[in-house]
Write a protein that holds these residues in place. Sequence first.
Motif, PDB file in Angstrom:
ATOM      1  N   LYS A  22       0.808  -1.225   0.000  1.00 11.55           N
ATOM      2  CA  LYS A  22       0.000   0.000   0.000  1.00 11.55           C
ATOM      3  C   LYS A  22       0.839   1.272   0.000  1.00 11.55           C
ATOM      4  CE  LYS A  22      -3.703  -2.361   0.102  1.00 11.55           C
ATOM      5  NZ  LYS A  22      -4.306  -2.640  -1.177  1.00 11.55           N
ATOM      6  N   HIS A  23       2.096   1.177   0.356  1.00 11.43           N
ATOM      7  CA  HIS A  23       2.973   2.339   0.404  1.00 11.43           C
ATOM      8  C   HIS A  23       3.399   2.719  -1.010  1.00 11.43           C
ATOM      9  CE1 HIS A  23       6.384   4.827   1.640  1.00 11.43           C
ATOM     10  NE2 HIS A  23       5.743   4.940   2.796  1.00 11.43           N
ATOM     11  N   ILE A  24       3.425   4.004  -1.293  1.00 10.05           N
ATOM     12  CA  ILE A  24       3.724   4.468  -2.655  1.00 10.05           C
ATOM     13  C   ILE A  24       5.134   4.078  -3.074  1.00 10.05           C
ATOM     14  CG2 ILE A  24       3.996   6.511  -4.100  1.00 10.05           C
ATOM     15  CD1 ILE A  24       1.869   7.869  -2.465  1.00 10.05           C
ATOM     16  N   ILE A  25       6.102   4.279  -2.208  1.00  8.79           N
ATOM     17  CA  ILE A  25       7.494   3.979  -2.553  1.00  8.79           C
ATOM     18  C   ILE A  25       7.682   2.482  -2.777  1.00  8.79           C
ATOM     19  CG2 ILE A  25       9.886   4.172  -1.789  1.00  8.79           C
ATOM     20  CD1 ILE A  25       8.668   6.831  -2.522  1.00  8.79           C
ATOM     21  N   SER A  26       6.972   1.664  -2.020  1.00  9.24           N
ATOM     22  CA  SER A  26       7.056   0.208  -2.221  1.00  9.24           C
ATOM     23  C   SER A  26       6.568  -0.182  -3.606  1.00  9.24           C
ATOM     24  CB  SER A  26       6.229  -0.525  -1.165  1.00  9.24           C
ATOM     25  OG  SER A  26       6.728  -0.282   0.111  1.00  9.24           O
ATOM     26  N   SER A  86       9.229  11.849  -8.900  1.00  8.80           N
ATOM     27  CA  SER A  86       8.931  13.280  -8.862  1.00  8.80           C
ATOM     28  C   SER A  86       7.454  13.523  -8.568  1.00  8.80           C
ATOM     29  CB  SER A  86       9.299  13.942 -10.192  1.00  8.80           C
ATOM     30  OG  SER A  86      10.648  13.777 -10.462  1.00  8.80           O
ATOM     31  N   ILE A  87       6.591  12.786  -9.251  1.00  3.47           N
ATOM     32  CA  ILE A  87       5.149  12.931  -9.018  1.00  3.47           C
ATOM     33  C   ILE A  87       4.789  12.490  -7.598  1.00  3.47           C
ATOM     34  CG2 ILE A  87       2.884  12.073  -9.724  1.00  3.47           C
ATOM     35  CD1 ILE A  87       4.000  11.987 -12.593  1.00  3.47           C
ATOM     36  N   THR A  88       5.429  11.436  -7.112  1.00  2.00           N
ATOM     37  CA  THR A  88       5.176  10.960  -5.759  1.00  2.00           C
ATOM     38  C   THR A  88       5.578  12.003  -4.725  1.00  2.00           C
ATOM     39  OG1 THR A  88       5.491   8.686  -6.451  1.00  2.00           O
ATOM     40  CG2 THR A  88       5.709   9.140  -4.106  1.00  2.00           C
TER      41      THR A  88
END
Length: 106
Positions: A22-26, A86-88
Motif C-alpha cells: 500500500k505504500h507508494i514507494i514500495s 517526482s510525481i510521488t
Amino acid sequence: MVDFIAPFLIIFLSIYGLLFKKHIISKIIALDVLNTGIVFLFVVIASKIGNAPPLKGSGNYVDPFPQAVIITSIVIGFATISLLLSITMIVVEKKRKKDLNEIEKE
C-alpha cells in the motif's frame, strides 16, 4: 530451462509487490524490480552460445539487436522511475500521506 526460473521469480515477486503493498514507494520499487526482471528475462532468452562480433563471414555471432533493445529499455525504465518519484514527491507533499488507500479516500 533452469535459466528461466530466476527472471520469472523476480517478475512474480514484483507483481506481488505491485498488487498488495500500500505504500507508494514500495510500489515504485516493485515497478523498478519488474523492469529489471523483464530485462533479465529478455537477456536470458536472447543469449546465444556465440561470442564473436557480427561481421560477415563469421557463423557463430552475437546478435546486436537485443542489446540495443535492452539498453533502450533500461533508459526508458530509468526515466519512468524518475518521473514517478517526482510525481510521488509532489503528491506526498500536498496530501501529507504515504498510504494509497488514504490518498484515494480524499
